[in-house]
Design an enzyme around this catalytic site. Structure first.
Site, PDB file in Angstrom:
ATOM      1  N   GLN A 252       0.829  -1.202   0.000  1.00 45.35           N
ATOM      2  CA  GLN A 252       0.000   0.000   0.000  1.00 45.35           C
ATOM      3  C   GLN A 252       0.865   1.254   0.000  1.00 45.35           C
ATOM      4  O   GLN A 252       1.891   1.313   0.680  1.00 45.35           O
ATOM      5  CB  GLN A 252      -0.925  -0.012   1.221  1.00 45.35           C
ATOM      6  CG  GLN A 252      -2.150   0.831   1.038  1.00 45.35           C
ATOM      7  CD  GLN A 252      -3.299   0.384   1.930  1.00 45.35           C
ATOM      8  OE1 GLN A 252      -3.320  -0.743   2.402  1.00 45.35           O
ATOM      9  NE2 GLN A 252      -4.262   1.254   2.163  1.00 45.35           N
TER      10      GLN A 252
ATOM     11  N   SER B 130       4.498  -5.942   3.019  1.00 44.78           N
ATOM     12  CA  SER B 130       3.190  -5.840   3.680  1.00 44.78           C
ATOM     13  C   SER B 130       2.096  -6.489   2.836  1.00 44.78           C
ATOM     14  O   SER B 130       2.103  -7.699   2.634  1.00 44.78           O
ATOM     15  CB  SER B 130       2.883  -4.363   3.981  1.00 44.78           C
ATOM     16  OG  SER B 130       1.692  -4.234   4.715  1.00 44.78           O
TER      17      SER B 130
ATOM     18  N   ARG C  63      -9.262  -7.878   4.385  1.00 48.32           N
ATOM     19  CA  ARG C  63      -8.172  -7.334   5.210  1.00 48.32           C
ATOM     20  C   ARG C  63      -8.299  -5.817   5.294  1.00 48.32           C
ATOM     21  O   ARG C  63      -8.168  -5.223   6.371  1.00 48.32           O
ATOM     22  CB  ARG C  63      -6.826  -7.730   4.595  1.00 48.32           C
ATOM     23  CG  ARG C  63      -5.578  -7.274   5.355  1.00 48.32           C
ATOM     24  CD  ARG C  63      -4.346  -7.788   4.620  1.00 48.32           C
ATOM     25  NE  ARG C  63      -3.094  -7.480   5.266  1.00 48.32           N
ATOM     26  CZ  ARG C  63      -2.314  -6.446   4.990  1.00 48.32           C
ATOM     27  NH1 ARG C  63      -2.695  -5.573   4.058  1.00 48.32           N
ATOM     28  NH2 ARG C  63      -1.162  -6.259   5.613  1.00 48.32           N
TER      29      ARG C  63
ATOM     30  N   HIS D 144       0.421  -2.127  10.916  1.00 47.91           N
ATOM     31  CA  HIS D 144       1.526  -2.760  11.657  1.00 47.91           C
ATOM     32  C   HIS D 144       1.784  -2.126  13.024  1.00 47.91           C
ATOM     33  O   HIS D 144       2.925  -1.816  13.387  1.00 47.91           O
ATOM     34  CB  HIS D 144       2.799  -2.741  10.805  1.00 47.91           C
ATOM     35  CG  HIS D 144       2.580  -3.219   9.409  1.00 47.91           C
ATOM     36  ND1 HIS D 144       2.216  -4.516   9.132  1.00 47.91           N
ATOM     37  CD2 HIS D 144       2.618  -2.566   8.218  1.00 47.91           C
ATOM     38  CE1 HIS D 144       2.061  -4.644   7.819  1.00 47.91           C
ATOM     39  NE2 HIS D 144       2.284  -3.478   7.251  1.00 47.91           N
TER      40      HIS D 144
ATOM     41  N   GLN E 232       1.503 -10.284  10.989  1.00 49.23           N
ATOM     42  CA  GLN E 232       2.034  -9.188  10.169  1.00 49.23           C
ATOM     43  C   GLN E 232       1.217  -7.911  10.323  1.00 49.23           C
ATOM     44  O   GLN E 232       1.759  -6.808  10.250  1.00 49.23           O
ATOM     45  CB  GLN E 232       2.070  -9.625   8.697  1.00 49.23           C
ATOM     46  CG  GLN E 232       2.695  -8.617   7.750  1.00 49.23           C
ATOM     47  CD  GLN E 232       1.890  -8.471   6.472  1.00 49.23           C
ATOM     48  OE1 GLN E 232       0.758  -8.005   6.490  1.00 49.23           O
ATOM     49  NE2 GLN E 232       2.479  -8.880   5.358  1.00 49.23           N
TER      50      GLN E 232
END
Length: 322
Positions: free
Chosen positions: A22, A101, A126, A212, A261
């Protein structure tokens, strides 16, 4: 009679493919390639059928493209579309794959671990889980430049301990001297102030969710449930995952790494060092933009990386490989 090997021959260059995450999205990404390669529009049509949304149209609309639940499947689709072009062009299989990521899902899909349809559904969910986790919370991310990793971690710890209500942590270890921090706005702003007091730079990032960090724990739990419904296959190409910068061989290990993650930092510098240790000589950035290629130049052991999102860039790669 046995013939001695020719010691003067240069061994073939080992290649690896890396997939962006992203922040790499751009309006109309892959449009130029789409004029020359039918794989682009075909792959977007496939993803649109899975989502029930016109993903190609979303990529032309900046506001919708930057909504996390659309950004993630759009970037994955762009990466897999280019991967399908590369599969027709590359004369040898890459030694390793990795993704930054979100890009890890592209890598796992390219490796045959998860199907494209499942990957599109997963990253769409997600994105939704990540947005839902921070509803009503003022969040932020910032790139810290010029400080050692351990020093950035210390500043995050100090902000969390001494600033009332602060939640902040290191999110991405991108390259030596570049660490992204993530959390609520109070925590990130506290770290920005501390960084500026050292004379170094901290640049706020335009993001819709703080990836994160501890705020993503609810999203991690929701993602774990979604992953339980996905069938995982043996990887055709090893994937170095973000969680520990290593290859996970079991389905359980891969799922756990994906789950953790979301709330743990991306160890990209360590992943790139792992590539160098494995004697990778060329990296191919498979997806939108050239963020990862630029990061590759800044690693302790730089590896030449070639982006592939434009016709000239793809042609340059093929020229080098030939």
């Amino acid at each position: 009679m046995a013939v001695a090997p020719d010691s003067t021959k240069t061994p073939p260059t080992r290649i690896a493919v890396i997939f962006p995450g992203q922040g790499s999205q751009t309006v109309a990404m892959t449009s130029e390639l789409a004029e020359h390669y039918p794989q682009i529009k075909d792959t977007f049509a496939e993803a649109s059928a899975v989502l029930g949304e016109d993903l190609w149209a979303i990529c032309q609309d900046e506001e919708r493209l930057n909504q996390t639940q659309y950004t993630q499947p759009a970037l994955l689709t762009a990466s897999i579309a280019i991967w399908r072009i590369l599969q027709d062009k590359l004369t040898k299989t890459p030694c390793y794959l990795a993704g930054h990521s979100l890009g890890e899902y592209s890598a796992l899909c390219a490796a045959g671990v998860i199907s494209f349809a499942d990957a599109v559904k997963l990253v769409h969910k997600r994105g939704q889980f990540m947005q839902e986790a921070v509803v009503g919370i003022d969040t932020a991310m910032a790139a810290v430049l010029g400080l050692e990793d351990a020093r950035v971690e210390t500043l995050c710890e100090q902000a969390t301990e001494h600033v009332d209500g602060a939640i902040v942590g290191a999110a991405n270890f991108n390259s030596p001297g570049q660490v992204v921090v993530s959390g609520n706005a109070i925590g990130v702003n506290a770290v920005i102030d501390k960084v500026q007091n050292t004379g170094k730079k901290a640049i706020p990032l335009k993001v819709s969710v703080p990836s994160h960090c501890a705020l993503m724990h609810p999203a991690s739990r929701a993602l774990a449930e979604a992953l339980d419904n996905i069938e995982f296959e043996q990887a055709a190409i090893p994937v170095i995952q973000n969680r520990h910068a290593r290859v996970e061989s079991s389905a359980l290990g891969i799922k756990q790494a994906l789950t953790e993650q979301l709330s743990e930092p991306v160890l990209w510098s360590k992943t790139m060092q792992e590539m160098a240790d494995k004697q990778i000589g060329i990296l191919i950035e498979c997806g939108s933009g050239n963020v990862l290629s630029n990061l590759a130049k800044r690693q302790a052991e730089p590896i030449t990386s070639y982006p592939t999102d434009k016709l000239a860039r793809l042609d340059k790669l093929m020229e080098v490989l030939s």
